[in-house]
Write a protein that holds these residues in place. Structure first.
Motif, PDB file in Angstrom:
ATOM      1  N   ARG A 149       0.453  -1.716   0.290  1.00  0.00           N
ATOM      2  CA  ARG A 149       0.194   0.278   0.178  1.00  0.00           C
ATOM      3  C   ARG A 149       0.755   0.940   0.286  1.00  0.00           C
ATOM      4  O   ARG A 149       0.811   2.207  -0.508  1.00  0.00           O
ATOM      5  N   LYS A 150       2.075   1.445   0.910  1.00  0.00           N
ATOM      6  CA  LYS A 150       2.759   2.622   1.159  1.00  0.00           C
ATOM      7  C   LYS A 150       3.817   2.894   0.011  1.00  0.00           C
ATOM      8  O   LYS A 150       3.870   3.768  -1.053  1.00  0.00           O
ATOM      9  N   TYR A 151       3.742   1.641  -0.762  1.00  0.00           N
ATOM     10  CA  TYR A 151       5.171   1.737  -2.037  1.00  0.00           C
ATOM     11  C   TYR A 151       4.865   1.555  -3.466  1.00  0.00           C
ATOM     12  O   TYR A 151       5.687   1.777  -4.533  1.00  0.00           O
ATOM     13  N   GLY A 152       3.600   0.542  -3.577  1.00  0.00           N
ATOM     14  CA  GLY A 152       3.346   0.102  -4.815  1.00  0.00           C
ATOM     15  C   GLY A 152       3.030  -0.136  -5.468  1.00  0.00           C
ATOM     16  O   GLY A 152       4.388  -1.297  -5.060  1.00  0.00           O
ATOM     17  N   GLY A 153       3.312  -1.213  -6.383  1.00  0.00           N
ATOM     18  CA  GLY A 153       3.959  -2.300  -7.006  1.00  0.00           C
ATOM     19  C   GLY A 153       2.831  -3.923  -7.504  1.00  0.00           C
ATOM     20  O   GLY A 153       1.633  -3.595  -6.555  1.00  0.00           O
ATOM     21  N   ASN A 154       3.089  -4.027  -8.066  1.00  0.00           N
ATOM     22  CA  ASN A 154       1.871  -5.836  -8.295  1.00  0.00           C
ATOM     23  C   ASN A 154       2.334  -6.981  -8.286  1.00  0.00           C
ATOM     24  O   ASN A 154       2.501  -8.079  -8.417  1.00  0.00           O
ATOM     25  N   GLY A 155       4.044  -6.964  -7.644  1.00  0.00           N
ATOM     26  CA  GLY A 155       4.742  -8.239  -6.870  1.00  0.00           C
ATOM     27  C   GLY A 155       5.494  -9.186  -8.073  1.00  0.00           C
ATOM     28  O   GLY A 155       5.351  -9.676  -8.842  1.00  0.00           O
ATOM     29  N   LEU A 156       5.807  -8.411  -9.350  1.00  0.00           N
ATOM     30  CA  LEU A 156       6.074  -9.525 -10.877  1.00  0.00           C
ATOM     31  C   LEU A 156       7.681  -8.580 -11.255  1.00  0.00           C
ATOM     32  O   LEU A 156       8.172  -9.821 -11.700  1.00  0.00           O
ATOM     33  N   GLY A 157       7.799  -7.707 -10.955  1.00  0.00           N
ATOM     34  CA  GLY A 157       9.239  -7.491 -11.203  1.00  0.00           C
ATOM     35  C   GLY A 157      10.315  -8.476 -11.216  1.00  0.00           C
ATOM     36  O   GLY A 157      10.847  -8.894 -11.877  1.00  0.00           O
ATOM     37  N   LEU A 158      10.446  -8.202  -9.836  1.00  0.00           N
ATOM     38  CA  LEU A 158      11.517  -9.635  -9.171  1.00  0.00           C
ATOM     39  C   LEU A 158      11.401 -11.212 -10.118  1.00  0.00           C
ATOM     40  O   LEU A 158      12.104 -11.941 -10.112  1.00  0.00           O
ATOM     41  N   ALA A 159       9.727 -11.256  -9.718  1.00  0.00           N
ATOM     42  CA  ALA A 159       9.925 -12.897 -10.655  1.00  0.00           C
ATOM     43  C   ALA A 159      10.292 -13.043 -12.322  1.00  0.00           C
ATOM     44  O   ALA A 159      10.322 -13.726 -12.304  1.00  0.00           O
ATOM     45  N   ILE A 160       9.026 -11.444 -12.999  1.00  0.00           N
ATOM     46  CA  ILE A 160       9.667 -12.115 -14.054  1.00  0.00           C
ATOM     47  C   ILE A 160      11.581 -11.585 -13.842  1.00  0.00           C
ATOM     48  O   ILE A 160      12.256 -12.272 -14.955  1.00  0.00           O
ATOM     49  N   SER A 161      12.242 -10.614 -12.984  1.00  0.00           N
ATOM     50  CA  SER A 161      13.894 -10.823 -13.826  1.00  0.00           C
ATOM     51  C   SER A 161      14.342 -12.323 -13.387  1.00  0.00           C
ATOM     52  O   SER A 161      15.360 -12.603 -13.919  1.00  0.00           O
ATOM     53  N   LYS A 162      13.570 -12.825 -12.570  1.00  0.00           N
ATOM     54  CA  LYS A 162      14.178 -14.311 -11.926  1.00  0.00           C
ATOM     55  C   LYS A 162      14.550 -14.799 -12.886  1.00  0.00           C
ATOM     56  O   LYS A 162      15.077 -15.954 -13.832  1.00  0.00           O
ATOM     57  N   ARG A 163      12.960 -14.758 -14.040  1.00  0.00           N
ATOM     58  CA  ARG A 163      13.495 -15.768 -15.282  1.00  0.00           C
ATOM     59  C   ARG A 163      13.913 -15.587 -15.726  1.00  0.00           C
ATOM     60  O   ARG A 163      14.148 -16.642 -16.550  1.00  0.00           O
ATOM     61  N   LEU A 164      13.806 -14.130 -16.084  1.00  0.00           N
ATOM     62  CA  LEU A 164      14.428 -13.626 -17.758  1.00  0.00           C
ATOM     63  C   LEU A 164      16.497 -14.569 -17.322  1.00  0.00           C
ATOM     64  O   LEU A 164      17.052 -14.695 -17.761  1.00  0.00           O
ATOM     65  N   VAL A 165      16.534 -14.158 -16.037  1.00  0.00           N
ATOM     66  CA  VAL A 165      18.293 -14.135 -15.468  1.00  0.00           C
ATOM     67  C   VAL A 165      17.895 -15.958 -15.540  1.00  0.00           C
ATOM     68  O   VAL A 165      18.935 -16.471 -16.061  1.00  0.00           O
ATOM     69  N   GLU A 166      17.591 -16.701 -15.403  1.00  0.00           N
ATOM     70  CA  GLU A 166      17.449 -18.158 -15.322  1.00  0.00           C
ATOM     71  C   GLU A 166      17.406 -18.224 -17.016  1.00  0.00           C
ATOM     72  O   GLU A 166      18.285 -19.411 -17.738  1.00  0.00           O
ATOM     73  N   LEU A 167      17.085 -17.069 -17.347  1.00  0.00           N
ATOM     74  CA  LEU A 167      16.564 -17.548 -19.316  1.00  0.00           C
ATOM     75  C   LEU A 167      18.379 -17.838 -19.753  1.00  0.00           C
ATOM     76  O   LEU A 167      18.253 -18.767 -20.754  1.00  0.00           O
ATOM     77  N   MET A 168      18.671 -16.954 -19.400  1.00  0.00           N
ATOM     78  CA  MET A 168      20.098 -16.578 -19.661  1.00  0.00           C
ATOM     79  C   MET A 168      21.138 -17.310 -19.164  1.00  0.00           C
ATOM     80  O   MET A 168      22.368 -17.351 -19.365  1.00  0.00           O
ATOM     81  N   GLY A 169      20.658 -18.049 -18.523  1.00  0.00           N
ATOM     82  CA  GLY A 169      21.765 -18.749 -17.876  1.00  0.00           C
ATOM     83  C   GLY A 169      22.482 -18.447 -16.871  1.00  0.00           C
ATOM     84  O   GLY A 169      23.287 -18.969 -15.731  1.00  0.00           O
ATOM     85  N   GLY A 170      21.765 -17.495 -15.631  1.00  0.00           N
ATOM     86  CA  GLY A 170      21.909 -17.522 -14.676  1.00  0.00           C
ATOM     87  C   GLY A 170      21.702 -17.561 -13.546  1.00  0.00           C
ATOM     88  O   GLY A 170      20.614 -18.098 -13.796  1.00  0.00           O
ATOM     89  N   ARG A 171      21.976 -16.589 -12.566  1.00  0.00           N
ATOM     90  CA  ARG A 171      21.129 -17.228 -10.969  1.00  0.00           C
ATOM     91  C   ARG A 171      20.884 -15.484 -10.496  1.00  0.00           C
ATOM     92  O   ARG A 171      22.148 -14.696 -10.964  1.00  0.00           O
ATOM     93  N   ILE A 172      20.364 -15.250  -9.789  1.00  0.00           N
ATOM     94  CA  ILE A 172      19.705 -14.055  -8.931  1.00  0.00           C
ATOM     95  C   ILE A 172      19.284 -14.185  -7.709  1.00  0.00           C
ATOM     96  O   ILE A 172      18.089 -15.031  -8.014  1.00  0.00           O
ATOM     97  N   TRP A 173      19.342 -13.890  -6.635  1.00  0.00           N
ATOM     98  CA  TRP A 173      19.387 -13.741  -5.400  1.00  0.00           C
ATOM     99  C   TRP A 173      19.447 -12.254  -4.461  1.00  0.00           C
ATOM    100  O   TRP A 173      19.968 -10.804  -4.965  1.00  0.00           O
ATOM    101  N   ALA A 174      18.914 -12.299  -2.985  1.00  0.00           N
ATOM    102  CA  ALA A 174      18.677 -11.202  -2.990  1.00  0.00           C
ATOM    103  C   ALA A 174      19.788 -11.519  -1.396  1.00  0.00           C
ATOM    104  O   ALA A 174      19.743 -12.581  -0.373  1.00  0.00           O
ATOM    105  N   GLU A 175      20.186 -10.530  -0.853  1.00  0.00           N
ATOM    106  CA  GLU A 175      21.057 -10.520   0.691  1.00  0.00           C
ATOM    107  C   GLU A 175      20.701  -9.585   1.286  1.00  0.00           C
ATOM    108  O   GLU A 175      20.993  -7.928   0.328  1.00  0.00           O
TER     109      GLU A 175
END
Length: 175
Positions: A149-175
């Motif tokens: 509610r405060k910051y907005g967003g639809n919750g898809l940006g990171l999911a899309i990013s993860k899938r794209l990175v994996e399709l390009m043969g990479g990995r994505i994570w957060a620390e």
């Protein structure tokens, strides 16, 4: 004032529609990746340029650092690499009230002219609890209702990013 509200609402709706279309294409396996040579540093600068006005509006400092001076031309899908970077940088701007956002990268040779590129986005934002960390890259998932509610967003940006990175043969994570 009304026109600005309409403009921002239209842009927000277009962004949601584009995210849903991208996610749908990825889920159906209907996304094609290109492999063309490009300069990684230029791609990173371009992605930063797309969000620099948002960062500037909030008074945030935006920097990039090539960890090992790597400036080779790489071969990948530049527009998808840029899309992932813009998603990560947009989140960094969204969740950072004061301070700095930094993009860094390093490359290590893997032999046969191949490199493993490690790109990271670091910010001085609100942080993420360890319990939420596991949900970060799931579709339509956000930290909690009050955050969305405060910051907005639809919750898809990171999911899309993860899938794209994996399709390009990479990995994505957060620390």
């Amino acid at each position: 004032e009304y026109l600005m509200t309409i403009k921002k609402s239209g842009e927000s709706l277009l962004s949601i529609i584009n995210d849903i279309l991208d996610f749908s294409r990825i889920e159906r396996g209907k996304i094609d990746l290109e492999r063309r040579p490009f300069k990684l540093e230029t791609c990173i600068r371009d992605a930063m340029g797309l969000i620099s006005s948002l960062a500037r509006e909030k008074g945030l400092e935006l920097n990039y650092v090539a960890g090992d001076g790597f400036s080779e031309t790489i071969e990948a899908d530049e527009s998808r690499v840029k899309q992932v970077l813009v998603n990560l940088l947009s989140n960094a701007v969204k969740f950072t009230e004061i301070g700095t956002i930094e993009v860094s990268w390093q490359a290590s040779k893997k032999g046969d002219g191949r490199y493993e590129i490690h790109i990271w986005v670091r910010d001085s934002g609100i942080g993420i609890s360890s319990e939420v960390m596991g949900r970060l890259f799931r579709p339509f998932s956000q930290a909690d209702a009050s955050t969305s509610r405060k910051y907005g967003g639809n919750g898809l940006g990171l999911a899309i990013s993860k899938r794209l990175v994996e399709l390009m043969g990479g990995r994505i994570w957060a620390e």
